[in-house]
Scaffold this motif. Structure first.
Motif, PDB file in Angstrom:
ATOM      1  N   GLN A  86       0.743  -1.284   0.083  1.00 37.62           N
ATOM      2  CA  GLN A  86      -0.031  -0.081   0.036  1.00 37.62           C
ATOM      3  C   GLN A  86       0.817   1.213   0.138  1.00 37.62           C
ATOM      4  OE1 GLN A  86      -3.440  -0.391   2.979  1.00 37.62           O
ATOM      5  NE2 GLN A  86      -3.657   1.923   2.671  1.00 37.62           N
ATOM      6  N   ALA A 119      -0.140   7.013  -3.017  1.00 37.60           N
ATOM      7  CA  ALA A 119      -0.275   7.233  -4.419  1.00 37.60           C
ATOM      8  C   ALA A 119       0.682   8.069  -5.446  1.00 37.60           C
ATOM      9  CB  ALA A 119      -1.722   7.866  -4.621  1.00 37.60           C
ATOM     10  N   ASN A 132       3.813   7.988  -5.042  1.00 33.86           N
ATOM     11  CA  ASN A 132       5.109   7.411  -5.006  1.00 33.86           C
ATOM     12  C   ASN A 132       5.187   6.356  -6.397  1.00 33.86           C
ATOM     13  OD1 ASN A 132       7.546   6.059  -4.448  1.00 33.86           O
ATOM     14  ND2 ASN A 132       7.191   5.461  -2.525  1.00 33.86           N
ATOM     15  N   THR A 133       5.479   7.126  -7.354  1.00 36.00           N
ATOM     16  CA  THR A 133       5.484   6.444  -8.593  1.00 36.00           C
ATOM     17  C   THR A 133       6.805   5.313  -8.818  1.00 36.00           C
ATOM     18  OG1 THR A 133       6.511   8.291  -9.564  1.00 36.00           O
ATOM     19  CG2 THR A 133       4.322   8.234  -9.765  1.00 36.00           C
ATOM     20  N   SER A 138       7.644   3.419  -6.390  1.00 35.68           N
ATOM     21  CA  SER A 138       7.524   2.143  -5.616  1.00 35.68           C
ATOM     22  C   SER A 138       6.242   1.401  -6.669  1.00 35.68           C
ATOM     23  CB  SER A 138       6.773   2.818  -4.623  1.00 35.68           C
ATOM     24  OG  SER A 138       6.538   1.297  -3.874  1.00 35.68           O
ATOM     25  N   HIS A 139       5.467   2.279  -7.381  1.00 36.12           N
ATOM     26  CA  HIS A 139       4.302   1.798  -7.989  1.00 36.12           C
ATOM     27  C   HIS A 139       4.999   0.899  -9.014  1.00 36.12           C
ATOM     28  CE1 HIS A 139       1.177   4.974  -7.286  1.00 36.12           C
ATOM     29  NE2 HIS A 139       1.894   4.461  -5.963  1.00 36.12           N
ATOM     30  N   ARG A 140       6.322   1.484  -9.799  1.00 36.01           N
ATOM     31  CA  ARG A 140       6.803   0.674 -10.801  1.00 36.01           C
ATOM     32  C   ARG A 140       7.432  -0.698 -10.444  1.00 36.01           C
ATOM     33  NH1 ARG A 140       8.347   6.134 -12.288  1.00 36.01           N
ATOM     34  NH2 ARG A 140      10.283   6.104 -11.260  1.00 36.01           N
ATOM     35  N   GLU A 195       4.838  -3.029 -10.028  1.00 35.43           N
ATOM     36  CA  GLU A 195       4.248  -3.694 -11.403  1.00 35.43           C
ATOM     37  C   GLU A 195       5.243  -4.419 -12.450  1.00 35.43           C
ATOM     38  OE1 GLU A 195       3.371   0.572 -12.955  1.00 35.43           O
ATOM     39  OE2 GLU A 195       1.508   0.559 -12.102  1.00 35.43           O
ATOM     40  N   LEU A 254      -2.780  -3.126  -9.675  1.00 32.03           N
ATOM     41  CA  LEU A 254      -3.283  -2.095  -8.775  1.00 32.03           C
ATOM     42  C   LEU A 254      -4.979  -2.465  -8.744  1.00 32.03           C
ATOM     43  CD1 LEU A 254      -3.277   0.832  -7.708  1.00 32.03           C
ATOM     44  CD2 LEU A 254      -4.095   1.798  -9.939  1.00 32.03           C
ATOM     45  N   THR A 264      -3.747   6.392  -0.958  1.00 27.28           N
ATOM     46  CA  THR A 264      -2.675   5.274  -0.996  1.00 27.28           C
ATOM     47  C   THR A 264      -3.176   4.441  -2.170  1.00 27.28           C
ATOM     48  OG1 THR A 264      -3.622   4.092   0.717  1.00 27.28           O
ATOM     49  CG2 THR A 264      -1.753   5.344   1.192  1.00 27.28           C
ATOM     50  N   SER A 265      -2.190   3.677  -2.624  1.00 30.33           N
ATOM     51  CA  SER A 265      -2.586   2.725  -3.794  1.00 30.33           C
ATOM     52  C   SER A 265      -2.581   1.190  -3.308  1.00 30.33           C
ATOM     53  CB  SER A 265      -1.686   2.775  -5.014  1.00 30.33           C
ATOM     54  OG  SER A 265      -1.666   4.282  -5.494  1.00 30.33           O
ATOM     55  N   TYR A 317      -2.004  -2.109  -4.008  1.00 27.58           N
ATOM     56  CA  TYR A 317      -1.275  -3.156  -5.355  1.00 27.58           C
ATOM     57  C   TYR A 317      -1.420  -4.818  -4.550  1.00 27.58           C
ATOM     58  CZ  TYR A 317       0.586   0.080  -8.333  1.00 27.58           C
ATOM     59  OH  TYR A 317       0.597   1.228  -9.320  1.00 27.58           O
TER      60      TYR A 317
END
Length: 353
Positions: free
Chosen positions: A304, A307, A309-310, A312-314, A317, A323, A340-341, A343
């Motif tokens: 989590q 949102a 923190n791109t 961390s998203h990468r 993914e 997501l 927050t996102s 995943y």
């Protein structure tokens, strides 16, 4: 290591590469390829169009056309792969397994001495090759054995020895780049790492992307408590130090949850700033998730990140996390209300990777 685990490991290392690294080392390999006697002697080249993080072959194929050679690329028809002459390298679309293929079904290439460019996931110095599992190139070369063959790969795809099957046809020449990902280990925590954590964790930019349980400033007492807590909680949780040259520079963990969430595990991680952008965290997350799925009876691992923190998203993914939603106004960090996102990576999806 079995083929499934090796495919997963090499795949994670490829996904950790930056776009700049892919372009740089592809250019290096193109230069090596164009100097090969087999290339100079060939009248035509049977190449392939790259997918995901494969070596970028289009500049190489364009140069072959400028050098007066005909170029063909593969197209799959059921269980059969055929090479199609392709004058316009832009006249392609997604085909088998989303790999670019010619739009047209012909004309079929007919040079039985063409130089064949072989894709693959791993190789060894003797030319042994592990492909992607379809067997298309082995069947093609068994039917047309006179083709000289060349493979291009990154340094981490070259193994000292690759155990292959009798039907696997080796490559004549393997060219590899100098690229190797940063070397690190995931090791159980020990008290000797406490001074390292004090040095690297006392960084507001790291703390700004984590929960308030990660203090800022970060003191020796904080590091001592954290390391001892990790040691005491084993084996109920999986928490590892990210160690480079004997020094702990980060942490990655999976904590199984309780009650009705007992078959879910929460992923957490941080890495010292000097080591960002080197693919280390992407590879570390891949390794810890694999170990967690093997050790615990988990159905899913989730994370989590904020949102915003791109980066961390990468990381997530690239490791197959999807997501699942945005949790609006779900946290307050440094006095700011933030989203927050959410995943998650399911076991069933991890097993397919």
């Amino acid at each position: 290591m079995d083929k499934k685990a090796l495919r997963r490991q090499i795949g994670a290392l490829k996904k950790a590469m930056t776009a700049e690294e892919i372009e740089r080392y592809s250019a290096e390999l193109t230069e090596k390829f164009l100097k090969l006697p087999a290339y100079r002697e060939a009248r035509s080249v049977y190449g392939y169009l790259p997918y995901n993080q494969e070596v970028r072959t289009v500049p190489l194929l364009r140069q072959a056309q400028r050098d007066g050679k005909r170029v063909a690329v593969p197209k799959v028809f059921g269980e059969e792969m055929r090479f199609i002459w392709l004058d316009d390298l832009n006249a392609v679309a997604e085909g088998y397994c989303r790999i670019p293929e010619p739009l047209a079904d012909g004309p079929e290439a007919d040079d039985h001495r063409a130089l064949v460019l072989m894709p693959g996931l791993a190789f060894d110095p003797s030319g042994r090759r592990m492909g992607y599992g379809g067997g298309f190139y082995d069947r093609f070369l068994a039917a047309e054995p006179e083709h000289p063959t060349v493979a291009l790969c990154y340094g981490f795809q070259m193994l000292p020895f690759l155990d292959t099957e009798d039907h696997d046809i080796p490559v004549d020449t393997v060219l590899w780049s100098d690229y190797m990902p940063a070397e690190f280990q995931l090791l159980p925590w020990e008290e000797t790492y406490i001074p390292h954590i004090v040095r690297w964790a006392d960084d507001p930019r790291i703390a700004g992307n984590l929960r308030d349980a990660f203090p800022s400033p970060y003191t020796e007492a904080d590091a001592a408590w954290f390391v001892r807590d990790c040691i005491e909680r084993e084996p109920a949780q999986l928490c590892r130090a990210i160690v480079m040259d004997g020094e702990a520079v980060g942490c990655v963990s999976v904590q199984p949850q309780s009650d009705v969430y007992r078959r879910s595990g929460e992923l957490g991680y941080w890495l010292a700033r000097p080591f960002w952008g080197k693919g280390i965290m992407t590879a570390a997350v891949g390794r810890i998730c694999a170990e967690a799925f093997r050790r615990f009876d988990l159905l899913r691992i989730y994370a989590q990140p904020y949102a915003r923190n791109t980066g961390s998203h990468r990381v997530l993914e690239k490791n197959g996390f999807q997501l699942e939603g945005i949790l609006r106004q779900s946290v307050v960090k440094n006095g700011a209300i933030e989203d927050t996102s959410l995943y998650a990576l399911l076991r069933e999806d991890w097993e397919k990777r």
